[in-house]
Design a protein around this motif. Sequence first.
Motif, PDB file in Angstrom:
ATOM      1  N   GLU A 115      -6.937   8.099  -1.955  1.00 23.40           N
ATOM      2  CA  GLU A 115      -6.427   8.316  -3.316  1.00 23.40           C
ATOM      3  C   GLU A 115      -6.965   9.620  -3.899  1.00 23.40           C
ATOM      4  O   GLU A 115      -6.267  10.309  -4.653  1.00 23.40           O
ATOM      5  CB  GLU A 115      -6.787   7.134  -4.220  1.00 23.40           C
ATOM      6  CG  GLU A 115      -6.014   5.852  -3.937  1.00 23.40           C
ATOM      7  CD  GLU A 115      -4.547   5.932  -4.330  1.00 23.40           C
ATOM      8  OE1 GLU A 115      -4.186   6.821  -5.128  1.00 23.40           O
ATOM      9  OE2 GLU A 115      -3.756   5.114  -3.833  1.00 23.40           O
ATOM     10  N   GLN A 116      -8.189   9.976  -3.543  1.00 20.51           N
ATOM     11  CA  GLN A 116      -8.737  11.257  -4.003  1.00 20.51           C
ATOM     12  C   GLN A 116      -7.974  12.423  -3.372  1.00 20.51           C
ATOM     13  O   GLN A 116      -7.703  13.433  -4.031  1.00 20.51           O
ATOM     14  CB  GLN A 116     -10.221  11.341  -3.658  1.00 20.51           C
ATOM     15  CG  GLN A 116     -11.088  10.372  -4.456  1.00 20.51           C
ATOM     16  CD  GLN A 116     -12.549  10.448  -4.046  1.00 20.51           C
ATOM     17  OE1 GLN A 116     -13.213  11.477  -4.197  1.00 20.51           O
ATOM     18  NE2 GLN A 116     -13.059   9.349  -3.502  1.00 20.51           N
ATOM     19  N   HIS A 126      -9.975   4.354  -1.710  1.00 16.00           N
ATOM     20  CA  HIS A 126     -10.548   5.317  -2.653  1.00 16.00           C
ATOM     21  C   HIS A 126     -10.626   6.734  -2.096  1.00 16.00           C
ATOM     22  O   HIS A 126     -10.469   7.705  -2.837  1.00 16.00           O
ATOM     23  CB  HIS A 126     -11.925   4.852  -3.128  1.00 16.00           C
ATOM     24  CG  HIS A 126     -13.007   4.934  -2.084  1.00 16.00           C
ATOM     25  ND1 HIS A 126     -13.128   4.024  -1.051  1.00 16.00           N
ATOM     26  CD2 HIS A 126     -14.016   5.832  -1.911  1.00 16.00           C
ATOM     27  CE1 HIS A 126     -14.160   4.347  -0.304  1.00 16.00           C
ATOM     28  NE2 HIS A 126     -14.713   5.440  -0.789  1.00 16.00           N
ATOM     29  N   GLY A 171      -2.777   7.554  -0.017  1.00 19.54           N
ATOM     30  CA  GLY A 171      -3.493   6.632  -0.890  1.00 19.54           C
ATOM     31  C   GLY A 171      -3.852   5.364  -0.164  1.00 19.54           C
ATOM     32  O   GLY A 171      -4.007   5.341   1.048  1.00 19.54           O
ATOM     33  N   ARG A 192      -4.883  12.249  -2.474  1.00 20.75           N
ATOM     34  CA  ARG A 192      -3.576  12.221  -3.145  1.00 20.75           C
ATOM     35  C   ARG A 192      -3.604  13.049  -4.430  1.00 20.75           C
ATOM     36  O   ARG A 192      -2.657  13.772  -4.733  1.00 20.75           O
ATOM     37  CB  ARG A 192      -3.193  10.764  -3.456  1.00 20.75           C
ATOM     38  CG  ARG A 192      -1.841  10.622  -4.154  1.00 20.75           C
ATOM     39  CD  ARG A 192      -1.592   9.182  -4.598  1.00 20.75           C
ATOM     40  NE  ARG A 192      -0.285   9.048  -5.227  1.00 20.75           N
ATOM     41  CZ  ARG A 192       0.828   8.714  -4.596  1.00 20.75           C
ATOM     42  NH1 ARG A 192       0.794   8.455  -3.298  1.00 20.75           N
ATOM     43  NH2 ARG A 192       1.972   8.628  -5.240  1.00 20.75           N
ATOM     44  N   GLN A 193      -4.685  12.925  -5.184  1.00 16.45           N
ATOM     45  CA  GLN A 193      -4.786  13.675  -6.442  1.00 16.45           C
ATOM     46  C   GLN A 193      -4.724  15.176  -6.194  1.00 16.45           C
ATOM     47  O   GLN A 193      -4.110  15.915  -6.969  1.00 16.45           O
ATOM     48  CB  GLN A 193      -6.086  13.300  -7.163  1.00 16.45           C
ATOM     49  CG  GLN A 193      -6.118  11.864  -7.680  1.00 16.45           C
ATOM     50  CD  GLN A 193      -7.430  11.524  -8.347  1.00 16.45           C
ATOM     51  OE1 GLN A 193      -8.207  12.408  -8.715  1.00 16.45           O
ATOM     52  NE2 GLN A 193      -7.690  10.235  -8.507  1.00 16.45           N
ATOM     53  N   THR A 235       0.842  -1.182   0.000  1.00 14.18           N
ATOM     54  CA  THR A 235       0.000   0.000   0.000  1.00 14.18           C
ATOM     55  C   THR A 235       0.882   1.239   0.000  1.00 14.18           C
ATOM     56  O   THR A 235       2.116   1.134   0.075  1.00 14.18           O
ATOM     57  CB  THR A 235      -0.967  -0.020   1.202  1.00 14.18           C
ATOM     58  OG1 THR A 235      -1.919   1.036   1.062  1.00 14.18           O
ATOM     59  CG2 THR A 235      -0.207   0.118   2.516  1.00 14.18           C
ATOM     60  N   HIS A 263      -6.489   5.741   5.644  1.00 15.41           N
ATOM     61  CA  HIS A 263      -5.671   4.607   5.239  1.00 15.41           C
ATOM     62  C   HIS A 263      -5.527   3.603   6.387  1.00 15.41           C
ATOM     63  O   HIS A 263      -5.652   2.385   6.191  1.00 15.41           O
ATOM     64  CB  HIS A 263      -4.287   5.135   4.814  1.00 15.41           C
ATOM     65  CG  HIS A 263      -3.371   4.109   4.277  1.00 15.41           C
ATOM     66  ND1 HIS A 263      -2.019   4.117   4.531  1.00 15.41           N
ATOM     67  CD2 HIS A 263      -3.588   3.019   3.498  1.00 15.41           C
ATOM     68  CE1 HIS A 263      -1.439   3.099   3.921  1.00 15.41           C
ATOM     69  NE2 HIS A 263      -2.373   2.419   3.298  1.00 15.41           N
TER      70      HIS A 263
END
Length: 219
Positions: A49-50, A46, A43, A52-53, A39, A79
């Motif tokens: 990860e959003q 889901h 992130g 992270r963007q 992992t 996480h």
Amino acid sequence: MVGKFISFEGPDGAGKTSVLRQIKADLENELGTEQVMYTREPGGNHISEQIRQVLFNPENTDMDGRTEALLFAAARRQHIVSEIVPALRAGQVILCDRYVDSSIAYQGAGRQLGEDAIWQMNQFAIDGLLPQLTVYLDIESEIGLRRIAEHRADQVNRLDKEKLSFHRTVRQAYLRLYHRYPERIKLVDASQPLAKVVADVRQTIHARFPDLFVEESKR
């Protein structure tokens, strides 16, 4: 919780991705794919990860340093809840690409928000959960940035674009953490050829967890 939690840290360009890919494959061969979880931070699920963007979007150059630190902590909390704790309870070996030490180095030192301040802020997020082992891949900042330019220039994110002085500050913070927590953090020279770095990481993991990489220890 009976699993094993191993985090991997290092300045940009240290080669964490390549090392982790090989360590993951080796452990899967040894234990089976269901026993190993890779992992990353930010992130891993889901929601994170959003986040992270948003954090790594090269257009977000006006992001405030404290906002950045809080977003990393928020992604970390989700996480932990969604991925790390369930995997530990299931007895898996967790290989995590970055954890709280990254925030201390990048936001605490790099953004000059204060290493202790970032550590204290993250206590709310991690709720006392630290890796049993942190593998720190150390490399001089100039070499790391050169690697990025040569091998992944098409994947440069917002933090990669920081000045050399920023990356030097980050590395020095990592070295301070290494000296401050020698029982948890183990240093591996990442300037060596990849095969040697991987071998050193395997040895480091075996030293902490003797039931892993047993055959390696007999060589």
